[in-house]
Design an enzyme around this catalytic site. Structure first.
Site, PDB file in Angstrom:
ATOM      1  N   PHE A 128       0.819  -1.238   0.008  1.00  0.00           N
ATOM      2  CA  PHE A 128      -0.073  -0.031   0.109  1.00  0.00           C
ATOM      3  C   PHE A 128       1.110   1.298  -0.193  1.00  0.00           C
ATOM      4  O   PHE A 128       1.888   1.694   1.003  1.00  0.00           O
ATOM      5  CB  PHE A 128      -0.847  -0.038   1.234  1.00  0.00           C
ATOM      6  CG  PHE A 128      -1.877   1.255   1.533  1.00  0.00           C
ATOM      7  CD1 PHE A 128      -3.054   1.231   0.789  1.00  0.00           C
ATOM      8  CD2 PHE A 128      -1.409   2.310   2.254  1.00  0.00           C
ATOM      9  CE1 PHE A 128      -3.807   2.437   0.988  1.00  0.00           C
ATOM     10  CE2 PHE A 128      -2.224   3.184   2.595  1.00  0.00           C
ATOM     11  CZ  PHE A 128      -3.494   3.314   1.884  1.00  0.00           C
ATOM     12  N   GLU A 132       4.523   9.407   1.775  1.00  0.00           N
ATOM     13  CA  GLU A 132       5.913  10.034   1.083  1.00  0.00           C
ATOM     14  C   GLU A 132       6.462  10.977   1.899  1.00  0.00           C
ATOM     15  O   GLU A 132       6.109  11.309   3.332  1.00  0.00           O
ATOM     16  CB  GLU A 132       5.161  11.168  -0.064  1.00  0.00           C
ATOM     17  CG  GLU A 132       4.270  10.354  -1.138  1.00  0.00           C
ATOM     18  CD  GLU A 132       3.694  11.386  -2.013  1.00  0.00           C
ATOM     19  OE1 GLU A 132       3.190  11.198  -3.066  1.00  0.00           O
ATOM     20  OE2 GLU A 132       4.133  12.646  -2.140  1.00  0.00           O
ATOM     21  N   PRO A 133       7.717  11.129   1.587  1.00  0.00           N
ATOM     22  CA  PRO A 133       8.684  11.829   2.570  1.00  0.00           C
ATOM     23  C   PRO A 133       8.125  13.274   3.038  1.00  0.00           C
ATOM     24  O   PRO A 133       8.322  13.659   4.255  1.00  0.00           O
ATOM     25  CB  PRO A 133       9.854  12.436   1.578  1.00  0.00           C
ATOM     26  CG  PRO A 133       9.926  11.368   0.429  1.00  0.00           C
ATOM     27  CD  PRO A 133       8.392  10.814   0.203  1.00  0.00           C
ATOM     28  N   ALA A 135       4.407  13.570   3.261  1.00  0.00           N
ATOM     29  CA  ALA A 135       3.134  13.450   3.585  1.00  0.00           C
ATOM     30  C   ALA A 135       3.186  12.062   4.286  1.00  0.00           C
ATOM     31  O   ALA A 135       3.088  10.855   3.532  1.00  0.00           O
ATOM     32  CB  ALA A 135       2.445  13.206   2.086  1.00  0.00           C
ATOM     33  N   ARG A 270      13.637 -15.182  40.766  1.00  0.00           N
ATOM     34  CA  ARG A 270      14.851 -14.134  41.243  1.00  0.00           C
ATOM     35  C   ARG A 270      14.812 -13.698  42.438  1.00  0.00           C
ATOM     36  O   ARG A 270      14.021 -13.246  43.042  1.00  0.00           O
ATOM     37  CB  ARG A 270      14.826 -13.005  40.117  1.00  0.00           C
ATOM     38  CG  ARG A 270      15.952 -12.002  40.294  1.00  0.00           C
ATOM     39  CD  ARG A 270      17.171 -12.668  39.762  1.00  0.00           C
ATOM     40  NE  ARG A 270      18.401 -11.442  39.801  1.00  0.00           N
ATOM     41  CZ  ARG A 270      18.965 -11.135  40.755  1.00  0.00           C
ATOM     42  NH1 ARG A 270      19.429 -11.858  41.715  1.00  0.00           N
ATOM     43  NH2 ARG A 270      20.046 -10.103  40.495  1.00  0.00           N
ATOM     44  N   ILE A 339      11.762  -5.345  35.571  1.00  0.00           N
ATOM     45  CA  ILE A 339      11.646  -6.526  36.390  1.00  0.00           C
ATOM     46  C   ILE A 339      12.799  -7.517  36.215  1.00  0.00           C
ATOM     47  O   ILE A 339      13.417  -8.095  37.336  1.00  0.00           O
ATOM     48  CB  ILE A 339      10.222  -7.056  36.415  1.00  0.00           C
ATOM     49  CG1 ILE A 339       9.340  -6.154  36.867  1.00  0.00           C
ATOM     50  CG2 ILE A 339      10.235  -8.563  37.013  1.00  0.00           C
ATOM     51  CD1 ILE A 339       7.964  -6.683  36.746  1.00  0.00           C
ATOM     52  N   GLU A 365       0.246   3.669  11.044  1.00  0.00           N
ATOM     53  CA  GLU A 365      -1.246   3.903  10.568  1.00  0.00           C
ATOM     54  C   GLU A 365      -1.786   4.683  11.421  1.00  0.00           C
ATOM     55  O   GLU A 365      -2.825   4.340  12.294  1.00  0.00           O
ATOM     56  CB  GLU A 365      -1.709   2.336  10.890  1.00  0.00           C
ATOM     57  CG  GLU A 365      -1.307   1.427   9.835  1.00  0.00           C
ATOM     58  CD  GLU A 365      -1.802   0.141   9.843  1.00  0.00           C
ATOM     59  OE1 GLU A 365      -3.217   0.268   9.758  1.00  0.00           O
ATOM     60  OE2 GLU A 365      -1.723  -0.736   9.167  1.00  0.00           O
TER      61      GLU A 365
END
Length: 391
Positions: A128, A132-133, A135, A270, A339, A365
């Site tokens: 798809f 653009e650079p 947009a 741990r 953690i 997206e």
């Protein structure tokens, strides 16, 4: 009446996908990490993907949301979200076969034979191409032009960050055909075979995905390759973009579930200062906060998917799910790395990989900022009222 339960079919599908992921994909994780540490291409190779898809197809798992008349399962949006969550429980990116971009179903009969059906069958690959650079979030700002020359269109321009752009053998290219109208009737979608002459270059990123930069230099496309109608391309683009934003946070949800499970197990074993770190309040709060946010995200995702199934305009709910999912998934993976301490920071465990991959959820997206704009605009213009999300 509100029923948050899954149907028997949905529970069975969830169990099957989870088993498939645990038996067939998770065993590949260490090998994938090893190859990446040695500089190989990230993720599964083409042969591994093909093998997994064929294995799933033997169980009739093919074309999750592809209509039954095209050989798919035709599953609803909620079930698709459940499947995506289960696939997200591994950092190894995998999608079941038998799918095609939703806008390809707008193809005419001749185009369906050349593009849609071969894509569903896995014989062709699409991409798809709208970004653009200059947009990205502002899709209306595209500058790629297509000029009519007899019975052909001549395309010139550049696209960037195109997912699958290096692997695709044809692109759905959005180009301005009437500069005066622009997005309001002056953008057209073209089906452009790679043989027509466009080129692609990969873009290295911090995660697994390697999008592409596409260049169109006097690429000629016949009139027959217009998808839909001339000038109606922007509507198709918005339909593609909005086809399933709920699926992105759904996959992140699965990853967060798995990492929390890993962290709980690690915290129990741990030890520091003579006791498991699971007994430390700081660790307990990280676990509690993460579980709370996971369950909130689950409800947001399923609500957005449910609205799709009800035929409602789900864009507002999907924006909420994607915004919350992107922010919270990144907070959760950060806690899970904390953690695990130094081991979580190494490339021996998948947490470091998830840490990099999940960062993309806040960008592609529709960035966090675009989702916030959408949510606020809907409220300020009265399209959605506070407290009526479930109406």
């Amino acid at each position: 009446m509100v029923d948050f339960g899954l149907s028997e079919e949905q529970r069975e599908i969830r169990a099957w996908v989870r088993t498939f992921v645990e038996r067939e994909i998770m065993p590949l994780e260490n090998e994938v990490l090893r190859r990446e540490r040695e500089g190989a291409a990230p993720g599964l190779n083409a042969e591994e993907v093909r093998g997994l898809r064929e294995l799933a197809r033997k169980s009739d798992f093919w074309g999750v949301q592809t209509p039954v008349e095209y050989g798919g399962m035709g599953l609803d949006a909620v079930t698709a979200a459940i499947i995506e969550t289960e696939l997200g429980r591994t950092f190894v990116t995998f999608k079941f076969g038998g799918e095609a971009d939703n806008i390809l179903f707008h193809a005419n009969e001749e185009q369906k034979q050349r593009y849609l059906l071969p894509t569903i069958a896995g014989e062709r690959r699409s991409c798809f191409a709208i970004t653009e650079p200059g947009a990205g979030s502002d899709a209306k700002a595209i500058r790629t032009r297509a000029a009519k020359d007899g019975s052909q269109w001549v395309i010139n321009g550049e696209k960037t960050f195109i997912t699958g752009g290096c692997e695709a053998d044809f692109a759905m290219v959005f180009a301005v055909t009437d500069p005066e109208l622009g997005a309001d009737g002056g953008v057209t979608c073209f089906l452009v075979d790679r043989e027509a002459g466009w080129t692609s270059e990969p873009i290295d990123t911090m995660g697994e995905r390697r999008p592409a930069s596409l260049v169109f230099d006097d690429v000629r496309v016949p009139e027959a390759n217009v998808l839909g109608e001339v000038g109606k391309g922007f509507q198709l683009a918005m339909q593609w973009i909005g086809k399933g934003r709920y699926l992105l946070p759904a996959r992140a949800l699965g990853g967060c579930e798995r990492m929390l499970e890993m962290s709980i197990d690690y915290a129990k074993t741990r030890q520091t200062f003579g006791a498991p770190i699971a007994e430390r309040q700081a660790i307990q709060w990280m676990i509690a906060d993460s579980q709370t946010e996971i369950e909130a995200l689950r409800l947001l995702v399923l609500n957005a998917a449910w609205q799709v199934d009800q035929g409602r305009d789900s864009r507002h709910a999907q924006s909420i799910a994607k915004l919350f999912g992107g922010v919270k998934a990144n907070e959760i993976v950060d806690r899970m790395m904390q953690i695990h301490g130094g081991m979580g920071y190494t490339r021996e465990l998948p947490i470091e990989r998830w840490y990099r991959d999940l960062r993309l959820l806040r960008i592609f997206e529709g960035t966090d900022e675009i989702q916030r704009r959408t949510i606020a605009r809907d409220l300020l213009k009265g399209r959605v009222k506070v407290g009526e999300t479930l109406r």
